[in-house]
Scaffold this active site. Structure first.
Site, mmCIF file in Angstrom:
data_model
loop_
_atom_site.group_PDB
_atom_site.id
_atom_site.type_symbol
_atom_site.label_atom_id
_atom_site.label_comp_id
_atom_site.label_asym_id
_atom_site.label_seq_id
_atom_site.Cartn_x
_atom_site.Cartn_y
_atom_site.Cartn_z
ATOM 1 N N ASN A 83 0.856 -1.149 0.150
ATOM 2 C CA ASN A 83 -0.047 -0.079 -0.162
ATOM 3 C C ASN A 83 1.031 1.158 0.001
ATOM 4 O O ASN A 83 0.593 2.268 -0.707
ATOM 5 C CB ASN A 83 -1.050 0.022 1.263
ATOM 6 C CG ASN A 83 -2.000 -0.740 0.945
ATOM 7 O OD1 ASN A 83 -3.192 -0.557 0.107
ATOM 8 N ND2 ASN A 83 -2.286 -2.086 1.580
ATOM 9 N N MET A 127 0.958 -2.646 12.316
ATOM 10 C CA MET A 127 0.191 -3.623 13.201
ATOM 11 C C MET A 127 0.315 -3.291 14.546
ATOM 12 O O MET A 127 0.705 -4.477 15.394
ATOM 13 C CB MET A 127 0.603 -5.139 12.747
ATOM 14 C CG MET A 127 0.636 -5.233 10.984
ATOM 15 S SD MET A 127 -1.199 -5.306 10.798
ATOM 16 C CE MET A 127 -1.937 -6.716 11.524
ATOM 17 N N ARG A 128 0.285 -2.118 15.062
ATOM 18 C CA ARG A 128 0.268 -1.851 16.444
ATOM 19 C C ARG A 128 -1.166 -1.083 16.838
ATOM 20 O O ARG A 128 -1.705 -0.272 16.241
ATOM 21 C CB ARG A 128 1.320 -0.866 16.686
ATOM 22 C CG ARG A 128 2.574 -1.270 16.542
ATOM 23 C CD ARG A 128 3.190 -2.561 17.581
ATOM 24 N NE ARG A 128 2.949 -2.331 19.096
ATOM 25 C CZ ARG A 128 2.862 -3.375 19.782
ATOM 26 N NH1 ARG A 128 3.077 -4.602 19.414
ATOM 27 N NH2 ARG A 128 2.944 -3.063 20.919
ATOM 28 N N LEU A 162 -2.953 1.796 18.824
ATOM 29 C CA LEU A 162 -2.318 3.172 19.133
ATOM 30 C C LEU A 162 -3.162 3.708 20.276
ATOM 31 O O LEU A 162 -4.406 3.262 20.444
ATOM 32 C CB LEU A 162 -2.423 3.958 18.140
ATOM 33 C CG LEU A 162 -1.716 3.903 16.778
ATOM 34 C CD1 LEU A 162 -2.147 4.292 15.427
ATOM 35 C CD2 LEU A 162 0.025 3.896 17.290
ATOM 36 N N ASN A 212 -6.396 4.917 7.933
ATOM 37 C CA ASN A 212 -5.980 3.681 7.674
ATOM 38 C C ASN A 212 -6.589 2.916 6.784
ATOM 39 O O ASN A 212 -7.898 3.236 6.237
ATOM 40 C CB ASN A 212 -6.447 2.969 9.214
ATOM 41 C CG ASN A 212 -6.101 1.419 9.490
ATOM 42 O OD1 ASN A 212 -4.857 1.186 8.893
ATOM 43 N ND2 ASN A 212 -6.872 0.803 9.921
ATOM 44 N N HIS A 256 -8.276 -0.837 6.000
ATOM 45 C CA HIS A 256 -8.625 -2.208 6.602
ATOM 46 C C HIS A 256 -9.240 -2.997 5.662
ATOM 47 O O HIS A 256 -10.134 -2.825 4.819
ATOM 48 C CB HIS A 256 -9.722 -2.100 7.835
ATOM 49 C CG HIS A 256 -10.012 -3.319 8.491
ATOM 50 N ND1 HIS A 256 -9.078 -3.729 9.524
ATOM 51 C CD2 HIS A 256 -11.027 -3.959 8.488
ATOM 52 C CE1 HIS A 256 -9.527 -4.754 9.973
ATOM 53 N NE2 HIS A 256 -10.952 -5.085 9.284
ATOM 54 N N SER A 297 -11.654 -1.199 3.399
ATOM 55 C CA SER A 297 -12.049 0.130 3.569
ATOM 56 C C SER A 297 -11.102 1.156 4.000
ATOM 57 O O SER A 297 -10.237 0.651 4.877
ATOM 58 C CB SER A 297 -12.997 -0.098 4.749
ATOM 59 O OG SER A 297 -14.036 -0.932 4.587
ATOM 60 N N LEU A 340 -11.038 0.786 17.558
ATOM 61 C CA LEU A 340 -10.135 0.019 16.738
ATOM 62 C C LEU A 340 -11.012 -0.376 15.488
ATOM 63 O O LEU A 340 -11.972 -0.818 15.561
ATOM 64 C CB LEU A 340 -9.620 -1.290 17.322
ATOM 65 C CG LEU A 340 -8.753 -2.374 16.323
ATOM 66 C CD1 LEU A 340 -7.195 -1.370 16.259
ATOM 67 C CD2 LEU A 340 -8.412 -3.533 16.951
ATOM 68 N N ASP A 341 -10.578 0.167 14.109
ATOM 69 C CA ASP A 341 -11.334 -0.085 12.955
ATOM 70 C C ASP A 341 -12.445 0.626 12.924
ATOM 71 O O ASP A 341 -13.485 0.122 12.048
ATOM 72 C CB ASP A 341 -11.199 -1.625 12.628
ATOM 73 C CG ASP A 341 -9.867 -2.165 12.395
ATOM 74 O OD1 ASP A 341 -8.996 -1.453 12.059
ATOM 75 O OD2 ASP A 341 -9.764 -3.338 12.715
ATOM 76 N N GLN A 377 -7.537 -4.290 -4.914
ATOM 77 C CA GLN A 377 -8.399 -3.109 -4.502
ATOM 78 C C GLN A 377 -7.835 -2.000 -3.697
ATOM 79 O O GLN A 377 -8.252 -0.828 -3.950
ATOM 80 C CB GLN A 377 -9.864 -3.731 -4.229
ATOM 81 C CG GLN A 377 -10.559 -4.590 -5.099
ATOM 82 C CD GLN A 377 -10.628 -3.815 -6.467
ATOM 83 O OE1 GLN A 377 -11.374 -2.797 -6.488
ATOM 84 N NE2 GLN A 377 -10.361 -4.591 -7.513
ATOM 85 N N GLU A 378 -7.052 -2.706 -2.546
ATOM 86 C CA GLU A 378 -6.548 -1.434 -1.716
ATOM 87 C C GLU A 378 -5.736 -0.597 -2.406
ATOM 88 O O GLU A 378 -5.575 0.622 -2.060
ATOM 89 C CB GLU A 378 -5.824 -2.299 -0.608
ATOM 90 C CG GLU A 378 -6.559 -3.092 0.304
ATOM 91 C CD GLU A 378 -5.988 -3.976 1.413
ATOM 92 O OE1 GLU A 378 -4.955 -3.313 1.875
ATOM 93 O OE2 GLU A 378 -6.253 -4.956 1.749
HETATM 94 C C1 GRF Z 1 -3.280 -4.885 4.105
HETATM 95 O O1 GRF Z 1 -4.039 -5.808 3.850
HETATM 96 C C2 GRF Z 1 -3.870 -3.811 4.879
HETATM 97 O O2 GRF Z 1 -5.419 -3.770 4.750
HETATM 98 C C3 GRF Z 1 -3.862 -4.292 6.103
HETATM 99 O O3 GRF Z 1 -2.388 -4.898 6.205
HETATM 100 C C4 GRF Z 1 -2.076 -5.138 4.957
HETATM 101 C C5 GRF Z 1 -0.788 -4.496 4.663
HETATM 102 O O4 GRF Z 1 -0.423 -4.887 3.303
HETATM 103 N N1 GRF Z 1 -3.980 -3.449 7.030
HETATM 104 P P1 GRF Z 1 1.011 -3.782 2.822
HETATM 105 O O5 GRF Z 1 2.126 -3.917 3.722
HETATM 106 O O6 GRF Z 1 0.442 -2.727 2.500
HETATM 107 O O7 GRF Z 1 1.401 -4.712 1.595
#
Ligand code: GRF
Length: 219
Positions: free
Chosen positions: A18, A94-95, A97, A111, A113, A140, A148-149, A177-178
């Protein structure tokens, strides 16, 4: 008045795909902004290499070196504020906050998700939707709030679930899609088209009451 280039700080923990999509969109000029720093809480995150390849300053703030969540967040906040960030982008960070940290960046932190929020907050979303026999899944982008989320969703993209999907194949399609929706939302924010007002995301002055699915309507 022309919009000044925004200063973006991206927080990662892993692969950084991302992050890459946002780097690319800054380079093409789609995003009126500059990634001024990439921070990882894991020293071996591949995303750090992506950032370095793009000539972006990187910083490791390893959570293992901090006994308390508060002190880790404090170190993070000091560094981000030194960069004079206009926008903080969580991209696979992955923390969890602390509330103080989240409040400090109210309306300035996004963020992504991997689920169609409010469904499947938390982890292992792909496996959970498969276990439930779901027919669609997605991703999303939302403003970050202490829940959280749970912050207001700006944009979603959905994918159908195929009969032979595994968590891995589904995650791969969702990730594609992200990479479409995250740069788009960052683009809107940096162009000052997207703001969080009274707890609701506004695009071009209009409330995004329910998250719009990604479509050609958004330019
Ligand atoms: C993605 O699926 C994102 O939605 C989630 O963690 C993953 C991160 O992937 N929060 P990357 O490190 O961007 O490849």
């Amino acid at each position: 008045m022309p919009v000044k280039n925004k200063r973006i700080v991206v927080l990662i923990s892993g692969s950084g795909s991302n992050l890459q999509s946002i780097i690319d969109a800054c380079q093409t000029g789609q995003i009126q902004g500059k990634i001024v720093a990439v921070i990882s809480n894991r020293p071996n995150a591949y995303g750090l290499e992506r950032a370095q390849q793009a000539g972006i300053q990187v910083m490791v703030i390893d959570h293992k070196h901090y006994e308390e969540r508060d002190s880790f967040d404090h170190a993070l906040q000091s560094y981000i504020d030194e960069q004079q960030a206009d926008l903080v982008v969580l991209a696979g960070f992955m923390r969890i906050l602390t509330e103080n940290f989240v409040q400090h960046y109210h309306g300035k932190m996004l963020n992504i998700h991997p689920s169609l929020l409010p469904a499947y907050k938390g982890t292992h979303t792909h496996q959970r939707v498969l276990d439930d026999g779901g027919t669609k899944h997605g991703a999303s982008v939302h403003f970050v709030t202490p829940e959280l989320d749970g912050g207001p969703v700006v944009l979603q993209a959905s994918v159908p679930i195929l009969t032979d999907d595994t968590a891995e194949t589904l995650a791969k399609r969702v990730l594609q899609q992200e990479h479409q929706i995250y740069p788009k939302v960052v683009e809107w924010f940096c162009a000052e088209r997207l703001v969080l007002r009274d707890g609701l995301p506004h695009l071009d002055g209009k409330i995004l009451r329910r998250p719009d699915y990604y479509s050609q309507r958004h330019s």
